[in-house]
Design a protein around this motif. Structure first.
Motif, short mmCIF file in Angstrom:
data_model
loop_
_atom_site.label_atom_id
_atom_site.label_comp_id
_atom_site.label_asym_id
_atom_site.label_seq_id
_atom_site.Cartn_x
_atom_site.Cartn_y
_atom_site.Cartn_z
N GLU A 153 -34.13 -34.06 -12.55
CA GLU A 153 -33.16 -32.99 -12.75
C GLU A 153 -33.09 -32.56 -14.20
O GLU A 153 -32.02 -32.57 -14.82
CB GLU A 153 -31.78 -33.43 -12.24
N THR A 155 -33.16 -29.79 -15.73
CA THR A 155 -32.51 -28.55 -16.17
C THR A 155 -31.11 -28.38 -15.58
O THR A 155 -30.54 -27.30 -15.63
CB THR A 155 -33.36 -27.32 -15.80
N SER A 156 -30.56 -29.47 -15.06
CA SER A 156 -29.27 -29.36 -14.37
C SER A 156 -28.14 -28.80 -15.23
O SER A 156 -27.26 -28.13 -14.73
CB SER A 156 -28.84 -30.73 -13.85
N VAL A 163 -33.70 -23.12 -19.18
CA VAL A 163 -34.39 -23.49 -17.94
C VAL A 163 -35.79 -22.87 -17.93
O VAL A 163 -36.78 -23.53 -17.62
CB VAL A 163 -33.60 -23.02 -16.70
N THR A 185 -35.24 -31.97 -8.33
CA THR A 185 -34.37 -30.86 -8.68
C THR A 185 -33.33 -30.65 -7.58
O THR A 185 -33.61 -30.83 -6.40
CB THR A 185 -35.17 -29.56 -8.91
N HIS A 186 -32.12 -30.29 -7.99
CA HIS A 186 -31.11 -29.98 -6.97
C HIS A 186 -31.12 -28.47 -6.71
O HIS A 186 -30.37 -27.97 -5.89
CB HIS A 186 -29.72 -30.45 -7.41
N ASN A 187 -31.99 -27.79 -7.46
CA ASN A 187 -32.05 -26.34 -7.36
C ASN A 187 -33.25 -25.93 -6.50
O ASN A 187 -34.40 -26.04 -6.94
CB ASN A 187 -32.17 -25.77 -8.77
N PHE A 189 -34.29 -23.11 -5.66
CA PHE A 189 -35.06 -21.98 -6.20
C PHE A 189 -36.07 -22.48 -7.24
O PHE A 189 -37.18 -21.98 -7.34
CB PHE A 189 -34.12 -20.94 -6.81
N GLN A 190 -35.63 -23.48 -7.99
CA GLN A 190 -36.55 -24.07 -8.96
C GLN A 190 -37.72 -24.73 -8.25
O GLN A 190 -38.87 -24.58 -8.67
CB GLN A 190 -35.82 -25.10 -9.83
#
Ligand code: ADP
Ligand code: MG
Length: 234
Positions: A153, A155-156, A163, A185-187, A189-190
């Motif tokens: 993670e 860029t959290s 980012v 990643t929790h994103n 889209f990432q």
């Protein structure tokens, strides 16, 4: 397999990462993603099962393990930087590895350039913003030209501009050096932007692994679909 205090937090029957690819690891919090990264980084041994690196079992003498560990680098959500200059921070790993002064200087300058912080070289690392600190942590990892880059993670807590720099630099390392990237990643889209393959973890199990587009648009498992649609309750 990994247990803490007798409780199984990760149980994967079989999992292989191909060299040179970018992987995205997704799943709810507590699914075991960070645990897997620590095991891959050889920071923690699994409770059961074996790790192979390029076909060779990871076991045996400390020196052998150290050599393997040096082929990988991990970047955490919260970077830990030394209370010295940015330059010294990025230089550190090269010094430890006995890289010549001249070569090290060149690599550090290149890495700082790459993350867009060349003019920060003489600043104290502890005076940086969160985004800048994470870019330095990435530069510190990149300078070692690892075979495997593990990102947990990264860029959290960063704003979109930072980012973008982290993503671009990571991709460039992968393209230029063939570094295998394994990114939690929790994103989602990432994960879609970055990963060639996505792995979905749930309650310590690897539920699904496949090409990014397939996992996002045509997942095989109902839990994967629910997670991606934001419908999962956990
Ligand atoms: N050092 C530890 N001691 C005990 N339990 C741990 C430890 N590290 C992680 N866990 C537990 O293992 C599970 C998986 O955690 P983690 O790998 O951090 O998940 P994720 O990164 O997917 O959020 C969680 O239930 C967590 O509480
Ligand atoms: Mg985690």
């Amino acid at each position: 397999m990994k247990q803490y205090d007798g409780k199984t937090v990760l149980k994967i029957d079989n999992l292989a990462f191909a060299a040179g690819k970018i992987y995205g690891l997704i799943g709810p919090s507590g699914a075991g993603k960070s645990t897997l990264l620590r095991i891959l980084n050889l920071l923690e041994p699994p409770t059961g099962g074996k790790i192979y690196f390029k076909g060779i079992a990871v076991e045996g003498k400390a020196k052998h393990l150290l050599n393997l560990r040096r082929k990988m680098t991990m970047v955490f959500q919260h970077p830990v930087l030394f209370d010295t200059s940015v330059y010294e921070n990025v230089m550190y790993g090269l010094k430890v590895r006995g890289v010549s002064q001249r070569e090290a200087k060149r690599l550090v300058e290149q890495a700082l350039e790459d993350v867009g912080l060349a003019e920060f070289a003489q600043r104290n690392a502890c005076s940086l913003s969160g985004g800048e600190a994470q870019r330095i942590a990435l530069a510190r990892a990149m300078v070692l030209k690892p075979e495997v880059l593990l990102l947990d993670e990264p860029t959290s807590n960063l704003d979109p501009a930072n980012v973008a720099v982290v993503e671009r630099s990571t991709r460039r390392l992968n393209e230029k050096h063939g570094t295998t990237v394994i990114m939690v990643t929790h994103n989602i889209f990432q994960a879609q932007r970055m990963a060639e393959e996505v792995l979905f973890f749930y309650r310590g199990r690897l539920v699904e692994k496949g090409p990014t587009q397939q996992v996002f648009h045509n997942p095989e498992d109902e839990r994967t679909r629910a997670f991606i649609k934001g419908e999962m309750v956990y």
